[in-house]
Design a protein around this motif. Structure first.
Motif, mmCIF file in Angstrom:
data_model
loop_
_atom_site.group_PDB
_atom_site.id
_atom_site.type_symbol
_atom_site.label_atom_id
_atom_site.label_comp_id
_atom_site.label_asym_id
_atom_site.label_seq_id
_atom_site.Cartn_x
_atom_site.Cartn_y
_atom_site.Cartn_z
ATOM 1 N N GLN A 114 38.638 13.974 52.643
ATOM 2 C CA GLN A 114 39.365 14.882 51.759
ATOM 3 C C GLN A 114 39.919 14.095 50.578
ATOM 4 O OE1 GLN A 114 42.499 16.764 53.967
ATOM 5 N NE2 GLN A 114 41.124 17.692 55.469
ATOM 6 N N ALA A 115 39.893 14.699 49.417
ATOM 7 C CA ALA A 115 40.594 14.100 48.279
ATOM 8 C C ALA A 115 42.089 14.248 48.499
ATOM 9 C CB ALA A 115 40.172 14.770 46.984
ATOM 10 N N LYS A 116 42.838 13.241 48.104
ATOM 11 C CA LYS A 116 44.286 13.343 48.260
ATOM 12 C C LYS A 116 44.855 14.463 47.391
ATOM 13 C CE LYS A 116 45.092 8.510 49.509
ATOM 14 N NZ LYS A 116 45.782 7.259 49.136
ATOM 15 N N THR A 117 44.236 14.683 46.242
ATOM 16 C CA THR A 117 44.676 15.752 45.341
ATOM 17 C C THR A 117 43.509 16.694 45.096
ATOM 18 O OG1 THR A 117 46.232 14.245 44.248
ATOM 19 C CG2 THR A 117 45.694 16.303 43.107
ATOM 20 N N ILE A 118 43.710 17.978 45.406
ATOM 21 C CA ILE A 118 42.700 19.008 45.192
ATOM 22 C C ILE A 118 43.236 20.012 44.178
ATOM 23 C CG2 ILE A 118 41.383 20.895 46.225
ATOM 24 C CD1 ILE A 118 40.367 18.300 47.196
ATOM 25 N N HIS A 119 42.467 20.277 43.132
ATOM 26 C CA HIS A 119 42.844 21.292 42.156
ATOM 27 C C HIS A 119 42.015 22.548 42.394
ATOM 28 C CE1 HIS A 119 45.236 18.569 39.585
ATOM 29 N NE2 HIS A 119 44.350 17.652 39.948
ATOM 30 N N ASP A 120 42.657 23.710 42.262
ATOM 31 C CA ASP A 120 41.918 24.968 42.350
ATOM 32 C C ASP A 120 42.485 25.944 41.331
ATOM 33 O OD1 ASP A 120 44.303 25.950 43.418
ATOM 34 O OD2 ASP A 120 43.609 25.771 45.493
ATOM 35 N N LEU A 121 41.825 27.082 41.206
ATOM 36 C CA LEU A 121 42.249 28.088 40.226
ATOM 37 C C LEU A 121 42.050 29.470 40.828
ATOM 38 C CD1 LEU A 121 43.100 28.862 37.299
ATOM 39 C CD2 LEU A 121 40.647 28.997 36.783
ATOM 40 N N TYR A 122 43.106 30.270 40.810
ATOM 41 C CA TYR A 122 43.041 31.660 41.252
ATOM 42 C C TYR A 122 43.205 32.574 40.032
ATOM 43 C CZ TYR A 122 43.525 30.431 46.199
ATOM 44 O OH TYR A 122 43.322 29.941 47.463
ATOM 45 N N VAL A 123 42.485 33.669 40.023
ATOM 46 C CA VAL A 123 42.695 34.693 38.986
ATOM 47 C C VAL A 123 43.560 35.793 39.584
ATOM 48 C CG1 VAL A 123 40.537 34.212 37.801
ATOM 49 C CG2 VAL A 123 40.560 35.906 39.622
ATOM 50 N N ARG A 124 44.433 36.358 38.777
ATOM 51 C CA ARG A 124 45.276 37.459 39.245
ATOM 52 C C ARG A 124 44.591 38.808 39.014
ATOM 53 N NH1 ARG A 124 50.543 35.999 40.286
ATOM 54 N NH2 ARG A 124 51.093 33.867 39.730
ATOM 55 N N THR A 125 43.722 38.817 38.023
ATOM 56 C CA THR A 125 42.988 40.035 37.709
ATOM 57 C C THR A 125 41.506 39.808 37.962
ATOM 58 O OG1 THR A 125 44.604 40.515 35.972
ATOM 59 C CG2 THR A 125 42.525 41.733 35.905
ATOM 60 N N SER A 126 40.852 40.754 38.593
ATOM 61 C CA SER A 126 39.425 40.610 38.877
ATOM 62 C C SER A 126 38.640 40.465 37.572
ATOM 63 C CB SER A 126 38.914 41.825 39.656
ATOM 64 O OG SER A 126 39.555 41.905 40.909
ATOM 65 N N MET A 127 37.782 39.448 37.520
ATOM 66 C CA MET A 127 36.979 39.189 36.324
ATOM 67 C C MET A 127 35.572 38.776 36.729
ATOM 68 S SD MET A 127 39.552 37.245 33.673
ATOM 69 C CE MET A 127 40.338 36.147 34.853
ATOM 70 N N LYS A 128 34.590 39.275 36.014
ATOM 71 C CA LYS A 128 33.191 38.975 36.309
ATOM 72 C C LYS A 128 32.814 37.614 35.750
ATOM 73 C CE LYS A 128 28.583 41.049 35.972
ATOM 74 N NZ LYS A 128 27.806 42.193 35.463
ATOM 75 N N VAL A 129 32.085 36.832 36.565
ATOM 76 C CA VAL A 129 31.592 35.520 36.132
ATOM 77 C C VAL A 129 30.357 35.754 35.262
ATOM 78 C CG1 VAL A 129 30.699 33.291 36.852
ATOM 79 C CG2 VAL A 129 32.467 34.425 38.219
ATOM 80 N N THR A 130 30.447 35.350 34.002
ATOM 81 C CA THR A 130 29.336 35.582 33.067
ATOM 82 C C THR A 130 28.466 34.353 32.864
ATOM 83 O OG1 THR A 130 30.829 35.077 31.225
ATOM 84 C CG2 THR A 130 30.580 37.393 31.847
ATOM 85 N N GLY A 131 28.966 33.195 33.289
ATOM 86 C CA GLY A 131 28.167 31.980 33.131
ATOM 87 C C GLY A 131 28.685 30.874 34.014
ATOM 88 N N LEU A 132 27.803 29.989 34.485
ATOM 89 C CA LEU A 132 28.164 28.882 35.373
ATOM 90 C C LEU A 132 27.494 27.622 34.848
ATOM 91 C CD1 LEU A 132 29.880 28.748 37.958
ATOM 92 C CD2 LEU A 132 27.775 28.890 39.275
ATOM 93 N N MET A 133 28.299 26.611 34.513
ATOM 94 C CA MET A 133 27.755 25.403 33.893
ATOM 95 C C MET A 133 27.657 24.212 34.839
ATOM 96 S SD MET A 133 29.788 27.303 31.766
ATOM 97 C CE MET A 133 30.066 27.775 30.066
#
Length: 423
Positions: free
Chosen positions: A65-84
């Motif tokens: 496990q990494a000692k520090t993990i970053h994540d991101l939550y959205v509060r409003t549902s949003m469609k993923v339009t692109g993945l890089m």
């Protein structure tokens, strides 16, 4: 006479042959008896106690496990339009990861901004309505009621004095008291009405201010999400999880991504039995074998030992600091932590030590002369023991380094049992 001598000779020959046959049979029977007896005896192996150190070893499976993990939550549902990016990619801070459709967020933001404007207008009206100038009517009503009380009180006092000197009748005096009571009641009503209105205004103002604060926070969140049309990496790291692919709708139920901060270092968290964890401490050396890296061995140091939340009281989680080279987080492996728990003069195999109602004991191999020659037997010896590890037990008293201690037997043993040595 010659015939008698011949018979005697014949008898002697027969007797001699019978004796030889008897002795031969006895020898054969003795040999087979001993051989058969040996087959029925317990076969044992023995060892000579030795001095040395006890090494406690704790093993457990876990993952990197990494000692520090970053994540991101959205509060409003949003469609993923692109993945890089893909899972496993190395990213740098600010690098684009994916794009989201923020049209719904924009509409919500406009709605919240309209609510904000409405609440601000409502607050201004409340403040204006509760100003001293707009409360003059209430003040005047209280003052008038107070003046009426004072007037009724004077009338009551005057009527009482006149009644006491007989200037007025009892009926005339009787009207003065209800008039005074009514005036006091009207005053209390006017005062309470003023206090209630002022208090209601105060509560409405406070409630509206709280609603405005909530709307301001919502506007700030939506504004932040408006800027998420392009999501970027929060740090230099490795993408360990992507929960949505292009075309899917991101929701508040799970994060959009997880990124292991490579600058923060890595750790291996292994789950071990609580009894083994008792001997471990911060700084102990651990050797970790990683399955996905062809069982590559990594050296680490124990940083922390904590309760396993799924098996409290049964298992412990051992957190081990490891080097960052070659790992990205999520790799499965096995950790082995060895700990020297002391040196002793007399050590025997764990398999040699037994226990009954009288305490601990070992069987010591002895030799004696038996009816069929020298034979081995065992003697039960009571001992006191100290610590033990995965292999050896320390014996504090009862035997010496010169004793031959039985380490294994293919059959149950008892004190003074004849035995044979296993090949």
């Amino acid at each position: 006479m010659k015939a008698l001598d011949g018979d005697a000779t014949i008898r002697k020959k027969i007797t001699g042959k019978a004796t030889v046959i008897f002795l031969s049979v006895m020898i054969v029977l003795t040999f087979f008896s001993k051989t058969i007896n040996n087959f029925t005896l317990p076969k044992v192996t023995y060892e000579t106690p030795a001095n040395g150190a006890l090494i406690k070893e704790a093993t457990g499976t876990g993952k990197v496990q990494a000692k520090t993990i970053h994540d991101l939550y959205v509060r409003t549902s949003m469609k993923v339009t692109g993945l890089m990016v893909e899972v496993g990619d190395s990213v740098t801070q600010g690098q684009p990861l994916l794009t989201l459709n923020t049209a719904d967020v924009e509409n919500q933001l406009k709605d919240e901004q309209d609510k904000y404007a409405q609440k601000k207008l409502h607050l201004e009206k409340l403040i204006e309505a509760s100003s001293p100038d707009n409360l003059l009517t209430l003040d005047k009503a209280v003052q008038t009621a107070q003046q009426n009380v004072e007037k009724a009180q004077r009338h009551y006092d005057s009527s009482k004095s006149l009644y006491e000197v007989g200037a007025i009748s009892a009926n005339d005096f009787a009207d003065a008291k209800p008039n005074l009571d009514n005036a006091k009641m009207d005053y209390e009503i006017a005062k309470n009405n003023k206090d209630k209105i002022i208090n209601d205004y105060r509560k409405d103002i406070e409630s509206t201010k709280l609603e405005i604060d909530m709307i301001e926070r919502k506007i700030a969140e939506l504004t932040k999400e408006m800027n998420m049309s392009t999501v970027t990496a929060p740090c230099d790291g490795i993408v360990t999880e992507l929960y949505y692919s292009e075309g899917m709708t991101a929701t508040a139920s799970q994060p959009v991504y997880k990124i292991a901060d490579t600058k923060g270092g890595f750790q291996f968290v292994a789950t071990v039995n609580i009894s083994a964890a008792e001997y471990l401490g911060s700084g102990d050396t651990a050797e970790i074998s990683i399955n996905s890296l062809n069982n590559r061995s990594i050296q680490g140091k124990v940083n922390q030992i904590k309760d396993n939340q799924q098996q409290i009281g049964v298992k412990k989680d051992v957190v081990i600091d490891i080097p960052s080279e070659g790992v990205i987080g999520g790799e499965i492996g096995t950790a082995a932590i060895k700990k020297n728990i002391g040196s002793y003069n007399v050590l025997v195999s764990n398999s040699a030590v037994g226990q009954d109602n009288d305490g601990h004991f070992v069987y010591v191999l002895k030799e004696r002369e038996g009816p069929l020659g020298n034979e081995f037997y065992v003697q039960k010896v009571s001992i006191s023991i100290g610590d033990s590890d995965n292999i050896k037990t320390a014996v504090l008293s009862g035997i010496t380094a010169m004793d031959k201690v039985v380490s294994n037997s293919d059959k149950p043993l008892s004190d003074d049992s004849p035995v044979m040595l296993a090949n």
